[in-house]
Design an enzyme around this catalytic site. Structure first.
Site, mmCIF file in Angstrom:
data_model
loop_
_atom_site.group_PDB
_atom_site.id
_atom_site.type_symbol
_atom_site.label_atom_id
_atom_site.label_comp_id
_atom_site.label_asym_id
_atom_site.label_seq_id
_atom_site.Cartn_x
_atom_site.Cartn_y
_atom_site.Cartn_z
ATOM 1 N N HIS A 39 -4.002 4.737 6.205
ATOM 2 C CA HIS A 39 -3.691 6.782 6.477
ATOM 3 C C HIS A 39 -3.592 7.375 5.539
ATOM 4 O O HIS A 39 -2.912 6.878 4.362
ATOM 5 C CB HIS A 39 -2.520 6.515 6.996
ATOM 6 C CG HIS A 39 -2.239 5.921 8.801
ATOM 7 N ND1 HIS A 39 -2.250 4.514 9.219
ATOM 8 C CD2 HIS A 39 -2.718 6.614 10.378
ATOM 9 C CE1 HIS A 39 -2.579 4.630 10.363
ATOM 10 N NE2 HIS A 39 -3.040 5.606 11.039
ATOM 11 N N ASN A 65 -0.472 -0.720 0.446
ATOM 12 C CA ASN A 65 -0.063 -0.060 1.800
ATOM 13 C C ASN A 65 0.886 -0.136 1.992
ATOM 14 O O ASN A 65 1.416 0.826 2.147
ATOM 15 C CB ASN A 65 -1.776 -0.401 2.990
ATOM 16 C CG ASN A 65 -0.877 0.318 4.282
ATOM 17 O OD1 ASN A 65 -0.479 1.790 3.853
ATOM 18 N ND2 ASN A 65 -1.572 -0.141 5.084
#
Length: 310
Positions: free
Chosen positions: A155, A186
């Protein structure tokens, strides 16, 4: 997990009043920089960027979010300091993005964080990654592009930043809001940075976060500089070499602060303090082709003029 976010960090960092010397000092101060950035030439690129101090502004001259006040549009609120670029602008429930059709990912995403946006009953278990139908089929990424690549669908506007509305959280799962991201990054160091941005809402009136990919050059054995990056899937989704976050912090009374971070798209030790990834804002502007400082200066100058005129 070791906590690396001390209370001192909440009030330190790069201030508009102090310039960006902290980031500049880190870039060239440690012998292990190359392991963090991945390539020594990236470090050299940033070392050559001049540092320009930025004057402070009084937060009482800003138009702040008031606790309990529901904005007409969260995406409109995120536009407060303008856009780093003007190409392919898209608005969602609570963020604004500029889509890069060539790379099949966003060039940047801007969101506004405060206690209201972080509170609510939304749950990511009800969300699914989905194609962005507003992007031409030639230029969009698909879930199949990520399958079997070893990269996460990382994201840019984080899902946890938008708990106030299930639709707002759902909107963060458009593939136009994700980039191929090393899973170790991440789920660890980058996740720590996202959590830190959320924690800043306890100490600042508003937190504006702009996130995006970088594709930095490196020197090859022939001595020349090249911009090289992997692409994945049949749609050739670009894998960034690095990611940036530019954070604009508004105090209830006081100056506006600016902090800018860059992390390489590779495994990082999550115990490395986040301030080690601070960089001069000018380095991100030059490397990305985006502009942040002029927008901030225009915004604060306009508000000063309005205040003086009143």
């Amino acid at each position: 997990m070791q906590r690396i976010f001390s209370s001192k960090l909440f009030v330190s960092g790069i201030s508009l009043a102090l310039g960006v010397g902290v980031g500049a000092a880190w870039v060239g101060s440690n012998s292990d920089n190359e392991s963090r950035w991945g390539h020594g030439s990236d470090r050299g690129l940033l070392e050559r960027i001049p540092v320009i101090p930025i004057p402070s502004v009084n937060a009482s001259e800003l138009i702040p979010h008031q606790p309990g006040q529901v904005a007409l549009s969260k995406s409109t609120a995120a536009m407060k300091y303008g856009f780093p670029s003007l190409a392919n602008i898209k608005t969602r429930e609570s963020y604004v993005t500029s889509y890069d059709p060539r790379n099949r990912t966003a060039a940047w995403v801007i969101e506004q964080l405060n206690p209201e946006t972080l509170s609510g009953q939304s749950d990511r278990k009800y969300c699914e990654f989905k194609e962005d139908d507003s992007v031409h089929i030639y230029h969009r990424s698909t879930n199949a592009d990520y399958r079997g690549t070893g990269f996460d669908r990382g994201h840019l506007a984080a899902a946890a930043n938008h708990k106030w509305s299930q639709k707002a959280m759902d909107d963060t799962f458009y593939l136009s809001n994700v980039s191929p991201q090393n899973p170790h990054l991440n789920q660890n160091a980058w996740n720590n940075l996202e959590k830190y941005c959320r924690s800043l809402t306890k100490h600042y009136l508003n937190v504006f976060v702009c996130t995006g990919p970088l594709y930095l050059p490196r020197q090859e054995p022939d001595g020349k500089m090249y911009v090289k990056y992997q692409v994945v899937g049949k749609n050739h989704v670009a894998v960034p070499t690095h990611f940036f976050k530019v954070v604009i912090l508004e105090k209830v009374r006081g100056e506006v602060e600016l902090r800018s971070y860059v992390m390489p798209n590779m495994p990082l030790d999550e115990k490395i303090p986040l301030e080690r990834f601070l960089v001069p804002i000018e380095s991100i502007e030059r490397a990305s082709g985006l502009l942040f400082v002029p927008n901030i200066m225009k915004r604060t100058s306009a508000l000063k003029a309005i205040t003086m005129g009143a």
